[in-house]
Design a protein around this motif. Structure first.
Motif, PDB file in Angstrom:
ATOM      1  N   VAL A 125     -44.997   5.151  46.210  1.00 62.49           N
ATOM      2  CA  VAL A 125     -45.992   5.649  47.167  1.00 62.49           C
ATOM      3  C   VAL A 125     -45.359   5.727  48.554  1.00 62.49           C
ATOM      4  CG1 VAL A 125     -48.011   4.899  48.516  1.00 62.49           C
ATOM      5  CG2 VAL A 125     -48.128   5.004  46.019  1.00 62.49           C
ATOM      6  N   ILE A 126     -45.540   6.871  49.207  1.00 66.85           N
ATOM      7  CA  ILE A 126     -45.238   7.000  50.634  1.00 66.85           C
ATOM      8  C   ILE A 126     -46.588   7.012  51.339  1.00 66.85           C
ATOM      9  CG2 ILE A 126     -44.183   8.384  52.460  1.00 66.85           C
ATOM     10  CD1 ILE A 126     -42.249   9.511  50.414  1.00 66.85           C
ATOM     11  N   PHE A 127     -46.904   5.943  52.036  1.00 66.19           N
ATOM     12  CA  PHE A 127     -48.261   5.743  52.543  1.00 66.19           C
ATOM     13  C   PHE A 127     -48.390   6.198  54.000  1.00 66.19           C
ATOM     14  CE2 PHE A 127     -51.780   2.727  53.904  1.00 66.19           C
ATOM     15  CZ  PHE A 127     -52.780   3.427  53.228  1.00 66.19           C
ATOM     16  N   HIS A 128     -49.278   7.177  54.208  1.00 70.76           N
ATOM     17  CA  HIS A 128     -49.544   7.713  55.545  1.00 70.76           C
ATOM     18  C   HIS A 128     -50.846   7.160  56.126  1.00 70.76           C
ATOM     19  CE1 HIS A 128     -46.368  10.890  55.447  1.00 70.76           C
ATOM     20  NE2 HIS A 128     -46.530  10.731  54.135  1.00 70.76           N
ATOM     21  N   ASN A 129     -51.435   6.239  55.434  1.00 76.89           N
ATOM     22  CA  ASN A 129     -52.714   5.620  55.784  1.00 76.89           C
ATOM     23  C   ASN A 129     -53.881   6.580  55.548  1.00 76.89           C
ATOM     24  OD1 ASN A 129     -54.737   3.777  56.983  1.00 76.89           O
ATOM     25  ND2 ASN A 129     -52.912   2.734  57.750  1.00 76.89           N
ATOM     26  N   ILE A 130     -55.076   6.008  55.514  1.00 73.78           N
ATOM     27  CA  ILE A 130     -56.301   6.772  55.272  1.00 73.78           C
ATOM     28  C   ILE A 130     -57.315   6.354  56.326  1.00 73.78           C
ATOM     29  CG2 ILE A 130     -58.210   7.163  53.661  1.00 73.78           C
ATOM     30  CD1 ILE A 130     -56.150   6.669  51.395  1.00 73.78           C
TER      31      ILE A 130
ATOM     32  N   GLU B 273     -45.303  -0.293  60.302  1.00 72.93           N
ATOM     33  CA  GLU B 273     -45.618  -1.645  59.851  1.00 72.93           C
ATOM     34  C   GLU B 273     -47.132  -1.815  59.739  1.00 72.93           C
ATOM     35  OE1 GLU B 273     -45.553  -5.224  58.332  1.00 72.93           O
ATOM     36  OE2 GLU B 273     -43.740  -4.007  58.605  1.00 72.93           O
ATOM     37  N   PHE B 274     -47.880  -1.138  60.599  1.00 71.03           N
ATOM     38  CA  PHE B 274     -49.343  -1.150  60.508  1.00 71.03           C
ATOM     39  C   PHE B 274     -49.782  -0.672  59.129  1.00 71.03           C
ATOM     40  CE2 PHE B 274     -53.252   1.432  60.837  1.00 71.03           C
ATOM     41  CZ  PHE B 274     -54.162   0.464  61.245  1.00 71.03           C
TER      42      PHE B 274
ATOM     43  N   PHE C  12     -49.370   6.673  62.309  1.00 73.49           N
ATOM     44  CA  PHE C  12     -48.088   6.747  63.005  1.00 73.49           C
ATOM     45  C   PHE C  12     -48.254   7.375  64.393  1.00 73.49           C
ATOM     46  CE2 PHE C  12     -44.095   8.885  64.139  1.00 73.49           C
ATOM     47  CZ  PHE C  12     -43.221   7.815  64.072  1.00 73.49           C
ATOM     48  N   CYS C  13     -48.782   8.586  64.447  1.00 74.99           N
ATOM     49  CA  CYS C  13     -49.040   9.370  65.671  1.00 74.99           C
ATOM     50  C   CYS C  13     -47.786  10.093  66.149  1.00 74.99           C
ATOM     51  CB  CYS C  13     -49.620   8.516  66.787  1.00 74.99           C
ATOM     52  SG  CYS C  13     -50.469   9.509  68.071  1.00 74.99           S
TER      53      CYS C  13
ATOM     54  N   ALA D 236     -51.644   2.144  64.719  1.00 69.70           N
ATOM     55  CA  ALA D 236     -50.183   2.187  64.828  1.00 69.70           C
ATOM     56  C   ALA D 236     -49.705   2.733  66.168  1.00 69.70           C
ATOM     57  CB  ALA D 236     -49.609   3.035  63.694  1.00 69.70           C
ATOM     58  N   VAL D 237     -50.619   3.040  67.082  1.00 70.07           N
ATOM     59  CA  VAL D 237     -50.242   3.664  68.352  1.00 70.07           C
ATOM     60  C   VAL D 237     -49.295   2.778  69.152  1.00 70.07           C
ATOM     61  CG1 VAL D 237     -51.097   4.445  70.601  1.00 70.07           C
ATOM     62  CG2 VAL D 237     -52.288   5.133  68.510  1.00 70.07           C
ATOM     63  N   GLY D 238     -49.659   1.505  69.313  1.00 70.22           N
ATOM     64  CA  GLY D 238     -48.815   0.600  70.084  1.00 70.22           C
ATOM     65  C   GLY D 238     -47.444   0.413  69.469  1.00 70.22           C
ATOM     66  N   GLU D 239     -47.390   0.392  68.138  1.00 71.26           N
ATOM     67  CA  GLU D 239     -46.118   0.227  67.428  1.00 71.26           C
ATOM     68  C   GLU D 239     -45.224   1.445  67.646  1.00 71.26           C
ATOM     69  OE1 GLU D 239     -44.584  -0.013  62.785  1.00 71.26           O
ATOM     70  OE2 GLU D 239     -46.674  -0.468  63.253  1.00 71.26           O
ATOM     71  N   THR D 240     -45.791   2.640  67.546  1.00 70.37           N
ATOM     72  CA  THR D 240     -45.002   3.862  67.725  1.00 70.37           C
ATOM     73  C   THR D 240     -44.565   4.036  69.172  1.00 70.37           C
ATOM     74  OG1 THR D 240     -46.117   4.958  65.874  1.00 70.37           O
ATOM     75  CG2 THR D 240     -45.009   6.377  67.465  1.00 70.37           C
TER      76      THR D 240
END
Length: 357
Positions: A89-94, A133-134, A270-271, A291-295
């Protein structure tokens, strides 16, 4: 052993499709020359040499590997579950369904279904790739106990050097321009952008505008709410400009025309637009969610509070303080190096090598 990708849909312009196409090039460069993307919904402009219908999927063996881009609910999830091969799985989130409940019951149901089906796939997935990571943490919450590698979206930066639409790019400097790119959707909180801009324009700079570059339907309830809110605040269509779906050349031009990139989204896996804004040397103001802060990391001004008056003050500070602006741009350039195409591609290749043994 064959390696192929599976997506619920593939088209030009969306992050999941762009990632799949970029990864396809890496796979073929690695020697998997017969690799292909399979999807039940292929948009115009996608060549058959890259993507084919899932009905054309050849017979599979137990050592073949399917890389599935998981991003929504639907029948492809069940199809992936039943494939007689190794599953990754390549997970892009939902997006959580709560964002759509008020506006689009069908989208809310698809999101709810997607999360349920994602959990069901945990038991058949040998390995997972999360684009942040999120997202990896969300996979663990869904019950994934398999190995999970974090590999950011592979962004083809060469495309951004293409020629922009000159008529839009020529508008640079005529008004202070705040930009947000991404489809008009409740989780992206374009209404919060409009409210913060209202206070900025009212209190700091009448010669300014907000450009919201992303697709929407004229009868979409969320868009209609946004347009009504803009009108109620006394803002014109030029003050807050909805571009609708635009060409890639237009998108490049808006990035070149803008003065600040503003993001108040509440759910992103990701954003990609944050990275695009870094590429175009735009100072970034963003709300720290998902994931905004992480990116973004140190690449922009990250807000823990999006009170519209506070955001408007931050907008004014970034526009009026040359030293801060230069610092944000320099930090963005440095952070951009972490998303270098070759650096990200090597992370992906490392996963493939590990899977191939």
């Amino acid at each position: 052993m064959h390696i192929f990708q599976l997506t619920p849909a593939i088209s030009t312009g969306d992050a999941v499709s762009n990632d799949a196409i970029a990864l396809e090039a890496v796979l073929r460069d690695m020697g998997y020359t017969d690799s292909m993307i399979y999807s039940p919904a292929i948009g115009n402009g996608i060549p058959k040499s890259i993507a084919q219908d899932t009905r054309d999927l050849p017979p599979l063996s137990a050592d073949d590997i399917c890389l599935y881009h998981l991003a929504i609910g639907g029948p492809v999830n069940q199809m992936f579950k039943e494939l007689p091969c190794r599953k990754v799985v390549i997970f892009h989130n939902i997006t959580p369904a709560k964002f759509f409940e008020k506006y689009d019951k069908n989208s809310a149901d698809l999101c709810r279904q997607g999360l349920k089906e994602s959990a069901e796939l945990a038991g058949v997935t040998e390995h997972a790739i999360a684009i942040s990571e999120f997202d990896a943490q969300d996979l663990r919450k869904l019950g994934y106990t398999c190995p999970i590698d974090v590999v950011p979206i592979l962004i083809p930066f060469d495309d951004y050097a293409k020629k922009p639409t000159e008529s839009i790019a020529a508008e640079k400097g005529k008004k202070t321009t705040f930009l947000f790119t991404g489809r008009v959707a409740p989780n992206k909180k374009q209404g919060d952008l409009i409210e913060a801009f209202y206070y900025y324009k009212k209190n700091y700079n009448a010669s300014s505008r907000l450009v919201i570059a992303g697709g929407y339907g004229e009868q979409d309830p969320y868009y209609k709410d946004l347009a009504a809110y803009r009108d109620a605040l006394g803002l014109s269509q030029e003050d807050v400009k909805f571009t609708g779906h635009i060409s890639f050349a237009d998108l490049l031009a808006w990035y070149r025309c803008a003065d600040v990139f503003l993001c108040l989204s509440e759910h992103e896996g990701f954003c990609v637009p944050l990275v695009e804004a870094m590429y175009f040397d735009l100072p970034i103001i963003a709300y720290d969610s998902s994931a905004v802060g992480e990116t973004l990391s140190y690449g922009g001004l990250l807000l823990s509070d999006k009170n519209p008056l506070l955001v408007a003050g931050a907008m004014n500070r970034v526009v009026s303080d040359p030293k801060l602006r230069a610092e944000l741009v320099a930090n963005g350039r440095e952070r951009l190096k972490d998303f270098d195409r070759e650096k990200v591609a090597e992370k992906f290749r490392a996963v493939i090598r590990k899977l191939a043994g």
